[in-house]
Design a protein around this motif. Structure first.
Motif: not given
Length: 108
Positions: A69, A71, A94, A97, A105
């Protein structure tokens, strides 16, 4: 691309390579911070820029349910392509989001 490497190993290699490749401007230091135990991977920039202390996250990714993921990615070219070339499956990366995914999450 070495398929025997795990995602934490790939992230560590790619982030270290990216941080080493950055130009050293003034006294700002760019470092990879890779914590395989917690699954957090960052590139940070710290140092003095003129008379102001700089402490910035240039890149942050974390491992979550077998996915990478992203961020935060403040690199002009982005890091996604480098991660894919190094062996992370594109479908396992990913970004951006949705609100629903963010809620999922928060509890892990």
């Amino acid at each position: 691309m070495d398929r025997s490497l795990t995602y934490p190993e790939i992230l560590t290699q790619v982030l270290r390579k990216a941080s080493d490749a950055q130009p050293r401007l003034q006294t700002i230091q760019i470092r990879a911070v890779c914590d395989t135990e917690s699954g957090q991977f960052l590139i940070i920039a710290t140092g003095w820029e003129k008379s102001v202390w700089l402490n910035t996250i240039l890149f942050h990714a974390r491992l979550f349910d077998g996915k990478v993921v992203i961020e935060d990615d403040n690199f002009e070219e982005g890091m996604t392509e480098a991660l894919i070339k190094a062996g992370i499956a594109a479908e396992d990366i990913v970004t951006g989001l949705s609100q629903e995914q963010r809620q999922l999450t928060l509890h892990r």
